[in-house]
Design a protein around this motif. Structure first.
Motif, PDB file in Angstrom:
ATOM      1  N   HIS A 136       9.085  -7.006  42.746  1.00 55.26           N
ATOM      2  CA  HIS A 136       7.966  -6.865  42.041  1.00 55.26           C
ATOM      3  C   HIS A 136       9.376  -6.106  40.803  1.00 55.26           C
ATOM      4  CE1 HIS A 136       5.765  -7.749  44.348  1.00 55.26           C
ATOM      5  NE2 HIS A 136       6.127  -7.209  45.089  1.00 55.26           N
ATOM      6  N   ASP A 137       8.276  -6.341  39.479  1.00 52.50           N
ATOM      7  CA  ASP A 137       8.913  -5.415  38.326  1.00 52.50           C
ATOM      8  C   ASP A 137       9.235  -3.715  38.478  1.00 52.50           C
ATOM      9  OD1 ASP A 137       9.009  -5.043  35.591  1.00 52.50           O
ATOM     10  OD2 ASP A 137       6.711  -3.904  35.569  1.00 52.50           O
ATOM     11  N   PRO A 138       9.783  -3.160  37.814  1.00 51.67           N
ATOM     12  CA  PRO A 138      10.120  -1.969  38.509  1.00 51.67           C
ATOM     13  C   PRO A 138       8.778  -0.744  38.516  1.00 51.67           C
ATOM     14  CG  PRO A 138      11.817  -2.244  37.676  1.00 51.67           C
ATOM     15  CD  PRO A 138      11.032  -3.206  37.864  1.00 51.67           C
ATOM     16  N   GLU A 139       8.228  -0.963  37.321  1.00 55.29           N
ATOM     17  CA  GLU A 139       7.117  -0.388  36.803  1.00 55.29           C
ATOM     18  C   GLU A 139       5.652  -0.785  38.038  1.00 55.29           C
ATOM     19  OE1 GLU A 139       5.406  -0.407  33.004  1.00 55.29           O
ATOM     20  OE2 GLU A 139       7.397   0.715  32.432  1.00 55.29           O
ATOM     21  N   TYR A 140       5.650  -2.199  38.615  1.00 56.61           N
ATOM     22  CA  TYR A 140       4.494  -2.283  39.342  1.00 56.61           C
ATOM     23  C   TYR A 140       4.788  -1.423  40.633  1.00 56.61           C
ATOM     24  CZ  TYR A 140       1.992  -5.504  42.256  1.00 56.61           C
ATOM     25  OH  TYR A 140       0.859  -5.952  43.423  1.00 56.61           O
ATOM     26  N   ALA A 141       6.351  -1.466  40.784  1.00 60.55           N
ATOM     27  CA  ALA A 141       6.396  -1.155  42.609  1.00 60.55           C
ATOM     28  C   ALA A 141       6.290   0.442  42.454  1.00 60.55           C
ATOM     29  CB  ALA A 141       8.191  -1.535  42.732  1.00 60.55           C
ATOM     30  N   GLU A 142       6.568   1.225  41.776  1.00 59.96           N
ATOM     31  CA  GLU A 142       6.611   2.609  41.186  1.00 59.96           C
ATOM     32  C   GLU A 142       5.120   2.498  41.581  1.00 59.96           C
ATOM     33  OE1 GLU A 142       7.805   4.277  37.695  1.00 59.96           O
ATOM     34  OE2 GLU A 142       9.962   4.091  38.257  1.00 59.96           O
ATOM     35  N   THR A 188       3.313   0.835  43.475  1.00 61.21           N
ATOM     36  CA  THR A 188       2.510   0.582  44.378  1.00 61.21           C
ATOM     37  C   THR A 188       3.004   1.527  45.545  1.00 61.21           C
ATOM     38  OG1 THR A 188       2.714  -2.007  43.957  1.00 61.21           O
ATOM     39  CG2 THR A 188       2.766  -1.582  46.047  1.00 61.21           C
ATOM     40  N   TRP A 189       3.877   2.303  45.214  1.00 58.94           N
ATOM     41  CA  TRP A 189       4.453   2.860  46.380  1.00 58.94           C
ATOM     42  C   TRP A 189       3.436   4.495  45.952  1.00 58.94           C
ATOM     43  CZ3 TRP A 189       7.907   3.369  49.606  1.00 58.94           C
ATOM     44  CH2 TRP A 189       7.828   4.906  50.697  1.00 58.94           C
ATOM     45  N   ASP A 190       3.395   5.015  44.807  1.00 59.80           N
ATOM     46  CA  ASP A 190       2.793   6.007  44.243  1.00 59.80           C
ATOM     47  C   ASP A 190       0.807   5.694  44.888  1.00 59.80           C
ATOM     48  OD1 ASP A 190       4.539   7.204  42.997  1.00 59.80           O
ATOM     49  OD2 ASP A 190       4.675   6.738  41.579  1.00 59.80           O
ATOM     50  N   GLU A 191       0.008   4.621  44.169  1.00 62.17           N
ATOM     51  CA  GLU A 191      -0.946   4.424  44.062  1.00 62.17           C
ATOM     52  C   GLU A 191      -1.606   3.379  45.917  1.00 62.17           C
ATOM     53  OE1 GLU A 191      -2.572   6.332  42.130  1.00 62.17           O
ATOM     54  OE2 GLU A 191      -1.034   6.387  41.213  1.00 62.17           O
TER      55      GLU A 191
END
Length: 172
Positions: free
Chosen positions: A44-50, A52-55
């Protein structure tokens, strides 16, 4: 115990510090290394993956008990009182300046009228300051005694408070 060993109650004791939150995350496989690996390998786009991980991933692991909940600093009653006052100031602003009418500020919109955001922040800041000057001490004491606050805490102490900008005359 042999004769040359003495049971000394004053002998130094080694105390092991509790693991930090970050160490607990690492041990459970949710630390910074695992987060970065997820972001890199997700596709995924890195911002989206971040996000997803965090939230999603970490809160789900906290909810399931795999990892402990992230520690939070306690908030003083005075800070909580200011948050309540600010929330009341925002509600008063939106009651007087509905988003549906021209001029109301909508923080989720990209089509706000020019100056609407600045006006919103100015009015909310002024109103919050006024509420804190008028009932801040009582509100803080109420929060200290109750241990919490309700949505109507300011109304209960102050009556129906309405935000009126300094440059607009009050209706009498």
């Amino acid at each position: 115990m042999s004769a040359d060993q003495i049971d000394d109650p004053w002998a130094s004791v080694t105390v092991t510090a509790a693991p930090t939150y970050e160490q607990q995350l690492d041990a459970a496989g949710y630390g910074d290394t695992a987060r970065q690996r997820y972001i890199d390998e997700s596709g995924h786009d890195p911002e989206y993956a971040e996000c997803t991980w965090d939230e999603m991933i970490v809160p789900a692991a906290e909810a399931s008990g795999e990892i402990p909940a992230q520690p939070t600093e306690p908030v003083s009653p005075a800070v909580r009182a200011e948050w309540v006052a600010r929330g009341q100031a925002m509600r008063a602003y939106w009651e007087q300046n509905p988003v549906e009418q021209q001029g109301g500020y909508d923080p989720l919109s990209n089509t706000n009228p020019p100056g609407a955001e600045a006006q919103f922040h100015t009015i909310v800041d002024q109103t919050t300051t006024q509420i804190m000057q008028d009932v801040g001490v009582e509100l803080t004491e109420s929060i200290e005694q109750m241990g919490t606050h309700g949505d109507n805490a300011v109304d209960e102490l102050y009556g129906q408070y309405q935000a009126v900008p300094d440059d607009e005359p009050e209706i009498r």
